[in-house]
Design an enzyme around this catalytic site. Sequence first.
Site, PDB file in Angstrom:
ATOM      1  CG  ASP A  38      73.936  67.404  57.851  1.00  0.00           C
ATOM      2  OD1 ASP A  38      73.105  68.332  58.458  1.00  0.00           O
ATOM      3  OD2 ASP A  38      75.098  67.569  57.890  1.00  0.00           O
ATOM      4  CB  SER A  39      69.218  69.970  61.169  1.00  0.00           C
ATOM      5  OG  SER A  39      68.815  70.428  59.620  1.00  0.00           O
ATOM      6  CG  ASP A  77      72.593  69.859  55.112  1.00  0.00           C
ATOM      7  OD1 ASP A  77      73.354  71.020  54.023  1.00  0.00           O
ATOM      8  OD2 ASP A  77      72.475  70.323  55.817  1.00  0.00           O
ATOM      9  CD  GLU A 108      78.012  71.431  57.779  1.00  0.00           C
ATOM     10  OE1 GLU A 108      78.805  71.435  58.346  1.00  0.00           O
ATOM     11  OE2 GLU A 108      77.000  70.940  58.334  1.00  0.00           O
ATOM     12  CD  GLU A 176      74.240  76.224  62.111  1.00  0.00           C
ATOM     13  OE1 GLU A 176      74.673  75.888  61.349  1.00  0.00           O
ATOM     14  OE2 GLU A 176      73.769  75.554  62.985  1.00  0.00           O
TER      15      GLU A 176
HETATM   16  O1  KIV Z   1      71.285  70.998  58.350  1.00  0.00           O
HETATM   17  C1  KIV Z   1      71.039  71.446  58.736  1.00  0.00           C
HETATM   18  O2  KIV Z   1      69.124  71.685  59.348  1.00  0.00           O
HETATM   19  C2  KIV Z   1      71.016  73.054  58.517  1.00  0.00           C
HETATM   20  C3  KIV Z   1      70.461  73.969  58.773  1.00  0.00           C
HETATM   21  C4  KIV Z   1      70.633  74.849  59.811  1.00  0.00           C
HETATM   22  C5  KIV Z   1      71.464  75.637  58.232  1.00  0.00           C
HETATM   23  O3  KIV Z   1      72.315  73.608  57.840  1.00  0.00           O
END
Ligand code: KIV
Length: 283
Positions: A38-39, A77, A108, A176
Amino acid sequence: MKIRDIQSAEKLSMLTAYDYSTAKYIDEAGVDMILVGDSLGMVVLGYDSTVQVTMDEMKIFTQAVCRGAKRAFVVADMPFMSYHADLSEGVKNAAQLIKCGAKAVKIEGATDHILNVVRRCVESGVPVVGHLGFTPQFVNTLDGYTVQGKSYETTLGILRQAKALENAGAFAVVLEMVPEESAKYITENLCIPTISCGAGRYCTGQVMVSDDMLGKYPDFCPKFARQYGNMREFITDCARRYDADVKSGKFPADDEIFRLSENEAKQLRNGKGKIYEYTGNNK
Ligand code: KIV
């Protein structure tokens, strides 16, 4: 790659991807796992955190990545609030990402509610990767982007959460922004693999945001990411040269255009076959 390969691997590599071509190249490079993180909210969509990301957005990007990844194990995610409010809604949302082609979802935290979501997902055939330590979806309650597990007590707290995730059926867990010694201790006391995102060298695997690796994300690069290229410079340079070529008439060149046959071109030059007289006045 299958879950049993992930669970027996000595070292695992994971990168994020959000689009078809990047996923294809990462896949071809031999990386074990691809995370549709979700980044993407920050690095692709320009949001200032991940909490704005929606299920609809995750579905589009997950489908694109899964079309590109033929070999790597794709994890998607679960976005903020897609599993927090309601158990069955969480399970249904997880199933939607699997229908988009992901092989597992990442969730998460490890509250009682989240452990129930994990349990129900796994019971329903949705493999789950946990995510502990700094959990970006909790940025507003975690006091910002801070390292987690900095003391003996808090390290044990993360280990307890990781054990609970393992017992609930998660097959791996991302750690993380956790000190290396804490992540090592947690890894040594778990049966499932750990994947480090700024948690040092002793986790089973490493994950990095591909835009950080490529030097593409303009706003910041975390201390724990390594920049292997400079896409920002590369893209800016290409765009600058293109702009200059367009303005100087160097683009397009002879071999970059379609041509009429000589006969057709001749008729145009002679003005034959005209349907109407162009007057230069469109009214
Ligand atoms: O959303 C993401 O890219 C992540 C990683 C940084 C682990 O959760």
